[in-house]
Design an enzyme around this catalytic site. Structure first.
Site, PDB file in Angstrom:
ATOM      1  N   HIS A  49       0.823  -1.206   0.000  1.00 15.47           N
ATOM      2  CA  HIS A  49       0.000   0.000   0.000  1.00 15.47           C
ATOM      3  C   HIS A  49       0.862   1.264   0.000  1.00 15.47           C
ATOM      4  O   HIS A  49       0.566   2.227  -0.693  1.00 15.47           O
ATOM      5  CB  HIS A  49      -0.911  -0.020   1.236  1.00 15.47           C
ATOM      6  CG  HIS A  49      -1.868   1.112   1.310  1.00 15.47           C
ATOM      7  ND1 HIS A  49      -3.100   1.064   0.703  1.00 15.47           N
ATOM      8  CD2 HIS A  49      -1.785   2.325   1.892  1.00 15.47           C
ATOM      9  CE1 HIS A  49      -3.731   2.205   0.930  1.00 15.47           C
ATOM     10  NE2 HIS A  49      -2.958   2.987   1.653  1.00 15.47           N
ATOM     11  N   HIS A  73     -10.165   3.045  -0.137  1.00 14.48           N
ATOM     12  CA  HIS A  73     -10.256   2.587   1.247  1.00 14.48           C
ATOM     13  C   HIS A  73     -11.099   1.320   1.260  1.00 14.48           C
ATOM     14  O   HIS A  73     -12.048   1.183   2.022  1.00 14.48           O
ATOM     15  CB  HIS A  73     -10.834   3.674   2.167  1.00 14.48           C
ATOM     16  CG  HIS A  73      -9.985   3.906   3.373  1.00 14.48           C
ATOM     17  ND1 HIS A  73     -10.485   4.151   4.614  1.00 14.48           N
ATOM     18  CD2 HIS A  73      -8.643   3.901   3.515  1.00 14.48           C
ATOM     19  CE1 HIS A  73      -9.478   4.303   5.463  1.00 14.48           C
ATOM     20  NE2 HIS A  73      -8.363   4.153   4.825  1.00 14.48           N
TER      21      HIS A  73
END
Lengths: 763, 225
Positions: free
Chosen positions: A69, A118
């Protein structure tokens, strides 16, 4: 638990004789690197960099910063194309690599915008996951020096009628509303898509737009020896520890989500204070560098600031205000508690900085200083627990050339086109098909969702959903404005990721132009399955190549964005889903073109070529549950010409309404234009086309416009000069949608069909 | 002399700039007031804008009523200072007991943002003089806790005394008793309103310009006074 210090780590490494023995192998000192998400070779690399074993705090930092990420380790080699192939653009002020890209929109204004994912947290805990998604992207925009002015949410869920969608969707929508509404940011658009492929992996992407003057641009770097490092905003708690590494960078197990402690909990009021406080600090020119705390928390902020700056940094971690006094230093470094920022401030400006924070009741603490060394050193009650070269943490993480291969099933999938499927025959069947499609969850009215978002706050919203793009007025005196649209089509990308990504860009570009704005720049959120699967990696490579190539042709550089991998459960990955956001500028927002047919008697024109392109279409999905074949062709030169015509038509007052043709084809575009404007239409389909193809094909590069009779000739001449096909297909009239020679449907019936599904499923 | 209308900014106020714009478009001078400052800087009227004043994690407006600025506003309102509370401002006025009743969670439990049709029931207050009684207007509504409730006796009293200022038409968006969208105090200087007239003052950004009347009303009243 005893404190693990740098000195202790040095002693251990010496005692174990590791440095003589070479590769780590058994010599991992019992460190839990695998539990933290690091691979063995990554751990070995850390040991090599430090020439000793890492301390537990260092291990924590590397583990979060080297996560997929944060480090983009699997995607980096592909993302480079966005820079290498970037079209020359005078508009670009800040490019990829900062918190968000910045674009010049004229009159001294700069606009920054970015879309992020998200996804994983929103599946585990829909409300907080979605809420903190908004919070994170807003802080990214704020950290550039801009006032956030709008948000958008591209959302993708599993099947609308699946019980778990009823858990996830309402929670996500409430979270976006609950957080965004409290911040006072209008939500002006986005997408809501349903597909079973997202059942275990919903996509919750969030885009934010911010506005500033050129001279207000701020960057994330710590420079100037002796300058102080100030942490301000919320206290640090135990939430979100390992969010980026353990949660976002691994696939879910088939037995469902259980990673709740890794999800952050948001406090929008605190974020609102942080915004106002930060803008006031910017206005008085009190910071030399700034970074928000999001994924990887303090590990990220300190290492990135130091890495981008000129020297080193020394941090006293025990100064960090805590919500939970029992937190260990490793946890403080990894915590992803929301609503925090980190600023670099000259000593002479610290008092004023703290004063402004106090005015907004924001806690601010000096936690360290910029040093003239080249190390990031972190102390815990006087003991050194971190001593690392910051670049190795922040910018020089591992880079992987993941193997990729075209999946074996791709050929068979492409061979199975939707063009051979049985089609509706005659007016009655076409009528029924239209009603069925417009009443399907993906084409249905989304106002049950979007009505839970404040679209009016700040008083500058010129266009919001369900318009083709959201539009915000930037300057009340001059009427300068910007428009943003996000689009993506996972079905097209599954059939052909290269073309599918280009179609997403083409649609977003077209949507911006439809409102009358000139497309300038791109942000993207690349949602894919596991990069460790060569088939997924091939999809990713193809999609990024397609997007980079198309950006080059359209002259719209990618300014930033986000990659979200591991959207898969077990072996099953989502459709490859690049979501593309396009930002455009409009000199006079009063000239904007809405989608609704507002004036009876206006002429409806169809622009572009309609081909028999049904594969991947909504019709194939809804009527046959079919996905196969090749997606519609992309003609980027045609998209450019179409955009020019739409922009000129808007600027010169020739066009009263315009709507792009995409999901559901001409039929759905007509339904939306009629319902939005509250007027019907009489349509004569072009003779050379089969009525079914004319209505439901999803050929790209098309739009419908409504023009006053007095402007028709001028407008069609303009199209002809530019060799853009234009066909007169009808007139705005009455309270029905009439397809002459085929069928008629009352607007009431259309509205009932179109507005029912979401309310039925979720209200 | 220009009429000066104060717009209070609490830390979590959101529509304060919008209210200032509406005041300006109506022809008055907006004056920014700060929640921590008791001084009203000699303004002729006050708008309490929408938002989440102190986060509103407790009851909406429950903390704001104790803020320094509210101390002066409450005293002033009792002396006749015109005060308009919009959305969160309405909630604050109820919590301050300047208006009766309370605003509760919407009956459907969702935040709602929609263009709402209203009927102006009382055109004699300080904030509604520009309208005709019975006039229908459309302005945005956006709230999560906008359900107006009061006991039956209070509701009957409000109706009997003509203190219902505006009522929802077509759709009751939040479960308000008797479709009440706004009320006034006995003197007519304090008005609380759930919908947002400040978002309907420009054709470009609002569904209508119907909301401007609230802001021209106060101007007219003060100039004629």
């Amino acid at each position: 638990m005893t404190l693990d210090t740098v000195d202790k780590a040095k002693d251990d490494s010496k005692d174990r004789g590791w440095l003589q023995d070479g590769p780590v192998g058994a010599h991992t000192f019992g460190q839990p690197y695998a539990e933290l998400g690091l691979k063995t070779d990554e751990y070995e690399r850390i040991v090599t960099i430090l020439d000793r074993r890492p301390t537990s705090s260092e291990l924590a930092m590397y583990s979060v910063m080297w996560s997929e990420h944060c480090s983009y380790k699997s995607s980096k080699v592909h993302l480079r194309q966005f820079g290498e192939k970037a079209p020359a653009s005078d508009a670009m002020l800040v490019g990829i690599g900062e918190n968000a890209g910045v674009v010049d929109v004229g009159q001294g204004y700069a606009v920054t915008f970015k879309v992020e994912s998200h996804n994983h947290p929103s599946y585990v805990e829909p409300y907080q996951g979605a809420a903190t998604g908004i919070g994170g992207i807003v802080r990214d925009i704020l950290a550039m020096g801009a006032r956030p002015v709008a948000v958008m949410d591209p959302l993708r869920f599993g099947a609308a009628d699946h019980p778990d969608t009823r858990r996830v969707l309402p929670g996500v929508v409430s979270g976006i509303g609950g957080y965004g509404n409290c911040l006072g940011l209008p939500n002006i658009g986005g997408e809501v898509v349903f597909d079973p492929c997202y059942q275990g992996n919903p996509l919750v992407n969030a885009l934010c737009v911010g506005v500033m003057k050129h001279e207000d641009i701020h960057l994330a770097k710590a420079s100037g020896t002796g300058n102080l490092v100030i942490l301000y905003g919320a206290r640090t708690g135990g939430d979100g520890i390992g969010g980026v590494s353990v949660l976002a960078s691994e696939t879910f197990d088939a037995d469902g989500p259980a990673k709740r402690p890794a999800v952050q909990v948001g406090d929008p009021f605190q974020e609102k204070l942080l915004i106002e406080c930060t803008l006031e600090v910017f206005a008085e020119d009190l910071v030399t560098g700034i970074q928000d705390l999001g994924g990887a928390g303090l590990s990220c902020a300190t290492s990135e600031l130091a890495s981008a700056g000129s020297g080193g940094m020394r941090v006293e971690l025990d100064k960090v205000p805590l919500r939970d006094a029992t937190l260990a230093p490793e946890e403080i470094l990894m915590s992803e508690s929301q609503e925090r920022m980190c600023a670099i401030v000259e000593p002479g400006k610290v008092d004023r900085f703290l004063e402004i924070c106090a005015k907004w009741d924001v806690i601010a603490t000096v936690i360290g200083e910029v040093t003239d060394g080249d190390r990031l050193e972190i102390f815990w009650h006087g003991e050194k627990i971190v001593d690392v070269p910051p670049r190795t943490v922040a910018h020089e993480g591992p880079v992987y050339e993941r193997p990729f291969a075209r999946p074996e099933w791709q050929d068979a999938l492409q061979a199975d086109g939707a063009e051979h499927l049985p089609r509706p025959q005659g007016g009655d069947e076409l009528r029924a098909t239209l009603l069925k499609l417009t009443g399907s969850p993906n084409l249905a009215d989304k106002s049950w969702i979007t009505d839970q978002y404040d679209r009016y706050v700040l008083g500058n919203t010129v266009l919001a959903q369900p318009e083709d793009a959201g539009m915000i007025r930037v300057d009340e005196e001059t009427n300068l404005g910007v428009a943003v649209s996000t689009d993506g089509n996972g079905r097209f990308c599954k059939l052909d990721p290269y073309t599918g990504a280009q179609l997403a860009l083409a649609e977003a570009y077209r949507n911006v132009a439809t409102t009358g704005a000139r497309p300038l720049a791109v942000t993207d959120c690349l949602n894919f399955g596991s990069p460790e699967d060569p088939g997924v990696m091939w999809q990713f490579a193809e999609a990024t190549r397609g997007l980079a190539d198309a950006c080059q042709i359209l002259g719209t550089p990618v300014t930033g964005g986000n990659v979200s991998f591991y959207n898969q459960t077990g072996e099953t990955a989502i459709h490859p889903t690049p979501v593309v956001g396009v930002l455009g500028v409009i000199d006079d927002v009063t000239r904007r073109t809405p989608i609704g047919f507002r004036e009876e008697g206006q002429i409806i024109l169809l622009l572009g070529d309609t081909r028999e392109e049904l594969s991947g279409s909504v019709w194939a999905d809804v009527a046959h549950g079919h996905l196969g074949g090749r997606p519609p062709q992309v003609d980027l030169e045609r998209e450019r010409v179409l955009a020019e015509v739409l922009i000129a038509g808007s600027r010169d007052g020739m066009v009263d309404a315009a709507h792009d043709l995409a999901d559901g084809g001409l039929a759905q575009a007509l339904v939306e234009a009629c319902l939005r404007g509250g007027n019907g239409a009489r349509i004569v389909l072009p003779e050379e086309l089969d009525p079914f193809v004319a209505l439901f094909s999803e050929s790209a590069g098309r739009a419908i416009v409504a023009v006053p009779r007095s402007e028709e000739l001028r407008f069609t001449d303009m199209c002809k000069v530019r060799h853009l096909p234009v066909a007169r297909i009808g007139v705005v009239d009455g309270e029905t949608l009439e397809i002459q020679g085929q069928f008629t449907i009352g607007l009431d019936e259309l509205k009932a069909a179109n507005s029912a599904p979401l309310r039925d499923f979720f209200a | 002399m220009t009429t000066r209308i104060g717009v209070v900014t609490f830390p979590g106020s959101l529509d304060d700039r919008d209210a200032q714009r509406a005041v300006r478009l109506a022809g008055a001078e907006p004056v920014a007031l700060w929640h921590g400052d008791k001084d009203l800087h000699g303004v002729d009227g006050v708008v309490l804008p929408g938002g989440f004043s102190y986060g509103d994690y407790l009851r909406c407006g429950a903390i704001s009523r104790f803020s320094p600025v509210m101390e002066t506003i409450i005293a002033g309102a009792r002396e006749g200072l015109p005060v308009l509370g919009i959305c969160n401002g309405f909630q604050i006025l109820c919590e301050s007991h300047l208006l009766p009743g309370a605003l509760t969670r919407n009956d459907h439990l969702h935040f709602i943002c929609r263009d709402q049709r209203l009927r102006i029931e009382n055109a004699d207050t300080a904030w509604t003089g520009s309208y005709e009684a019975g006039q229908e207007i459309v302005v945005p509504l956006k709230n999560g806790e906008g359900g107006f409730v009061a006991d039956e006796r209070t509701l009957d009293m409000l109706e009997a005394e003509g203190r219902v200022v505006a009522r929802y038409l077509e759709v009751n968006p939040n479960g308000s008793r008797r479709d009440i969208a706004g009320i006034t105090n006995e003197a007519g200087n304090v008005v609380g309103l759930m919908p947002h007239p400040e978002h309907a003052v420009e054709p470009l950004t609002g569904p209508t310009t119907d909301g401007l009347g609230f802001f021209t009303s106060i101007l007219k009243k003060l100039v004629n006074a």
